[in-house]
Design an enzyme around this catalytic site. Structure first.
Site, short mmCIF file in Angstrom:
data_model
loop_
_atom_site.label_atom_id
_atom_site.label_comp_id
_atom_site.label_asym_id
_atom_site.label_seq_id
_atom_site.Cartn_x
_atom_site.Cartn_y
_atom_site.Cartn_z
N ASP A 1 29.81 38.21 43.00
CA ASP A 1 30.44 37.83 42.38
C ASP A 1 30.49 38.67 40.76
OD1 ASP A 1 33.00 36.04 42.13
OD2 ASP A 1 31.61 35.44 39.67
N LYS B 1 31.96 41.81 39.48
CA LYS B 1 32.87 41.94 37.99
C LYS B 1 32.34 43.43 37.54
CE LYS B 1 32.99 36.99 37.74
NZ LYS B 1 32.07 35.89 36.88
#
Ligand code: ADP
Ligand code: ASP
Ligand code: MG
Length: 916
Positions: free
Chosen positions: A772, A776
């Protein structure tokens, strides 16, 4: 019944005292001839199968006898001069005003209420009657026997209305006239049926009956109220010349003469005149074409030099746009003659386009008023000087918008046109030869192409004519093509001097661009009152709403579709619910959720979902989820020019639709990282599309939830700063874990605590794996211009190798303590060096790489100061070299993420024109 053999072999003529007596000297004799020997003179008319002597208002022989008495009366009134001027006012009542007996009574009340001035009342046929009459002809001509029952319906409509309104002699004479007319019509229609053909004058004769009947009924009702009233068959007075463009031009001189004569015989303070119908100089009945009663009223206004012409209708006045298409349209208090003309020419059917010219000549104001709402002052159309005196000039720059549908564009293109005199002449000569009506023309100054709009039904003939006219030029390549672009509409913006005022057309085109409407052609009249654009027909209403809201509403209305009402989605819905009223009232932003879809059920609405009970509604009215249908529903809602789909899922399938949505002009807002961190080429395509169009794609909440990360980065880039490095703690979960992994606590214990507090995904491995964070990092890397794939980012996975394959989250949590030792050592080493562990993502712009790893930071480093689940992001740039620019704050959780999405929505609204 008259014999059929002759019914269609002659044009219908109207014989009247006036048509027989061309000048006053002979008038008396002729009139008496006419009255005394009606049959020889009228024989041709009788052969036509209809009776013409409406001038005498009576038709049977007995009544002709009565007319003689009229003549005697008229003779005594011989000296009555028509008192022209402002003792007269003209009132026109449209079809809806006289749609029923109740309404006719109402009109009569209005007329008699004020007897301070003379009134010339122009009346339309009862609502729908003219359509019914055209339909009769259509039916007869196509040998559809139902024309007979349709004619019965026409009879019945007027018979029952008369029975409601009249009694005694007035009723008797109206009904006998009505029956007589109907039996004549029956004969004519039968003839049309047999011949399968109708001439224009026959048609005009038939369709004009609606006005004849409504005028007679209204006049009788007024007489019943004790007022003197005469009805006028305007075919005796109004003389018009047909023009080539299927229009008619009034012959004012002749009409004025006839009016004076008519008035001598029928002096009255209240005259009820038929709208719509007139005669040619040869006394052949004709009409002023559809909706022509407004034009009749204007001509009457001019003939009488009336004080004012009031057009009574069913709306409060002229709206800034057709109120049936734009519910937010506003009433215009005043319009200049030119503005009104342009509005009506471009399709605002509240006024017939020809209405303006006759009254403008004598400076007679027109008022448009609502018969059903007398308290509304209406719209005044007059000379702009009067507007200025009214002090309303300031608001008059853009007055209104109107549209014309069913058009096609013809584009004649080729290098051989430049500088060749006579090309335009040849083009439009060919167009004229096929009798087509050119609605707008646009020629680029390079002279490479001439483009013009014609009614769709005429375009084939036009294209053929042009191809044959330019055959040689086409063959020789001087002209490259004669192209037809079908399914177009015209949108016209009208306003005094708007076209010459800087900024107005920019705003107009801006509004169209923002609603993602492709403009196919533009024309700006040098009159400066009008800017005309051609758009695809399916875009027309959307375009109308977009430009209208730009100039009139300043309220930015956005249709929204929420995808994924999970934790973030439902929080967003709550926030929208709580803010909606304030946004609407204070910021003029009207956000309407037109659909909410989960993976199984979706809820759709045409006006906007009531957000306080969307869950109940979803249960009651939910349907099977279908993303394609969902997007279509939200977007196709033509009431609202702008659409946004808000993807609150983490789904890559939903993300794969963005491109298609953006291409259709649907804005996309999302906290879903899948699209921007997916395959590079897809990302690049998406961004390229976003840049090319005026469609927006916002994803602030993909990094740092509601924190301004993407916008800060953009701000730096757009202002010319150079990004060197972005480093940060991007995971709220991992921030929490390492902020609390201190002292003697076990790593697994802290993870369990974070899970307990709801900071982690259901399976904490999803956080600990670092993917995750890597997503980003890749989003920020790409935003900074690096072309990296997710696989280019090395990730330090915090899930111990043996536990990566564990079946369940529970099993993982159970086994995690076995690995605490490694992490404890890591932490101890850092501690010993006066440092802390932080799980960070880094974008190294200089070296074109990114990494996600556990790093050690000195205890005085900003990253070491964090608490809770805060995110922190440091931008090192050319400007912020020694001291990075730091953004810090809560970067996880439904509230702040939904807040981030919400702020993107407001950003969109402001891009679309909402005030800041
Ligand atoms: P009438 O039968 O009274 O002549 P029309 O139907 O011809 O009435 O014209 C009135 C209608 O024009 C209104 O009911 C309205 O729907 C429509 N209309 C279209 N554009 C406009 C506009 N800009 N302002 C007002 N009315 C408009
Ligand atoms: N009755 C005619 C029509 O419907 C004229 C009018 O109403 O203005 O076209
Ligand atoms: Mg009308």
């Amino acid at each position: 019944m008259p014999s059929l053999s002759v019914a269609i072999s002659h044009s219908p003529h109207i014989l009247s005292p006036n048509s027989l007596a061309r000048d006053t000297k002979t008038k008396k004799i002729c009139q008496s001839q006419y009255r005394s020997f009606p049959l020889p003179l009228r024989s041709s008319i009788f052969r036509m199968g209809f009776v013409s002597c409406r001038g005498s208002k009576e038709t049977s022989n007995t009544r002709i006898f009565t007319s003689v008495t009229d003549v005697l009366l008229d003779e005594s009134a011989e000296e009555v001069q028509l008192p022209k001027g402002d003792t007269w006012s003209v009132h026109k009542f449209g079809g809806t005003c006289v749609a029923s007996s109740e309404r006719i009574k109402n009109v009569a009340d209005l007329i008699v209420e004020d007897d301070s001035e003379r009134k010339l009342v122009v009346v339309s046929a009862m609502s729908k009657v003219t359509d019914m009459m055209y339909d009769l002809i259509e039916k007869a001509q196509s040998r559809d026997d139902s024309y007979i029952s349709a004619l019965d319906a026409v009879l019945e409509k007027h018979r029952s209305t008369a029975l409601d309104l009249l009694d005694g002699d007035e009723l008797g004479s109206f009904l006998s006239q009505l029956h007589h007319d109907i039996s004549n019509l029956k004969a004519m229609l039968r003839a049309i049926y047999i011949a399968r053909h109708v001439t224009e004058s026959f048609m005009d004769f038939v369709v004009g009956h609606g006005e004849l009947w409504s005028a007679q009924m209204l006049s009788s009702v007024i007489r019943k109220k004790g007022m003197d009233s005469k009805w006028m068959d305007t075919r005796e007075v109004l003389i018009v010349n047909p023009t080539s463009a299927n229009q008619v031009d009034p012959d004012y001189l002749e009409s004025e003469k006839r009016l004076e004569k008519w008035y001598h015989q029928n002096p009255s303070k209240i005259i009820i005149a038929t709208g719509f119908i007139a005669s040619t100089p040869q006394n052949i009945p004709t009409t002023l074409k559809r909706d022509g009663s407004d034009f009749s009223a204007a001509i009457m206004g001019a003939l009488f030099r009336a004080r004012q012409v009031t057009i009574w209708t069913d709306v409060d006045g002229v709206y800034s746009a057709d109120p049936r298409k734009v519910s937010e349209a506003v009433i215009l208090q005043t319009l200049s003659y030119q503005e009104a003309w342009e509005m009506s020419y471009f399709g605002a059917n509240v006024l017939h386009p020809r209405t303006i010219i006759p009254v403008m000549r004598y400076n007679i104001p027109i008022k448009i008023r609502n018969i059903f709402n007398l308290s509304a002052p209406g719209t005044k159309i007059c000379h702009p000087m009067v507007n200025e005196e009214d002090g309303q000039n300031g608001e008059s720059l853009v007055k209104g918008f109107a549209t014309i549908d069913n058009l096609a564009l013809v584009n004649v293109e080729g290098t051989g046109m430049a500088g060749v005199p006579g090309t335009a002449h040849a083009i439009f000569g060919a167009v004229k030869d096929v009798g087509a009506n050119v609605i707008m023309i646009s020629q680029a100054s390079s002279e490479h192409s001439v483009c013009f709009a014609v009614p769709e039904k005429e375009v084939n003939a036009v294209a053929e004519a042009l191809k044959s006219r330019f055959r040689q030029a086409l063959d020789a390549g001087r002209l490259s093509q004669v192209a037809v672009i079908p399914n177009c509409s015209i949108l016209a913006a009208v306003g005094q001097k708007m076209a010459s005022t800087p900024g107005v057309s920019a705003s107009l085109f801006n509004a169209l661009a923002k609603a993602n409407i492709n403009v196919r052609a533009i024309a700006q009249g040098c009159s400066e009152y009008n800017i005309t654009v051609v758009v695809k027909r399916e875009d027309c209403i959307k375009a109308l709403k977009a430009v209208h809201s730009r100039f009139y509403l300043s309220r930015t209305t956005i249709a929204m579709g929420i995808i994924g009402p999970g934790l973030i989605g439902s929080t967003l819905l709550e926030q929208l619910r709580d803010q909606a009223a304030v946004l609407k009232e204070e910021f003029n932003i009207d956000l309407r959720v037109m659909g909410i879809t989960g993976s199984r059920t979706m809820l759709l609405s045409d006006v906007g979902i009531e957000l306080s009970r969307w869950r109940e509604l979803q249960k009651e009215k939910g349907e099977v989820a279908d993303l394609k249908k969902f997007a279509q529903h939200v977007h196709r809602n033509h009431l609202i020019p702008n659409t946004v789909l808000v993807d609150c899922t983490a789904d890559s399938i939903v993300a794969s639709h963005y491109y298609d949505w953006l291409r259709k002009g649907i804005h996309v807002i999302t906290p879903n990282k899948k699209a921007n961190s997916g395959p590079l080429n897809q990302y690049l395509k998406l961004r390229a599309l976003q840049r090319q169009s005026y469609t927006h794609y916002f994803y602030e909440a993909t990094v740092g939830a509601g924190l301004p990360i993407i916008s800060t980065l953009r701000g730096l880039l757009e202002t010319g700063d150079k990004i060197l490095r972005i480093e940060g703690i991007f995971s709220g979960t991992l921030s929490y874990i390492f902020n609390n992994f201190i002292g003697k606590r076990a790593f697994s214990e802290v993870v369990a605590e974070a899970k307990q507090a709801g900071y982690t995904e259901p399976d904490p491995r999803d956080d600990l794996s670092g993917t995750d964070v890597a997503r980003k990092v890749i989003i920020l890397a790409r935003e900074s211009g690096l072309r990296l794939e997710l696989s280019d980012i090395p990730i330090e996975n915090l899930v111990p190798e043996p536990l990566r394959a564990s079946a369940s989250a529970e099993e993982f949590m159970q086994k995690l303590p076995q690995f605490d030792r490694d992490m404890a050592k890591n932490q101890q080493d850092a501690e010993d060096a006066g440092e802390v562990l932080r799980y960070v993502g880094v974008v190294d712009v200089v070296n074109v790489k990114g990494v996600v790893e556990l790093r050690r930071y000195k205890k005085d480093h900003p990253f070491a100061q964090l608490s809770g689940s805060d995110n922190i992001i440091a931008f090192t740039t050319t400007r912020y070299k020694n001291q990075p620019l730091i953004v810090r704050g809560p970067g996880a959780g439904a509230e702040v993420t939904a807040g981030g999405v919400f702020s993107d929505i407001l950003q969109l609204a402001s891009y679309l024109g909402a005030p800041s």
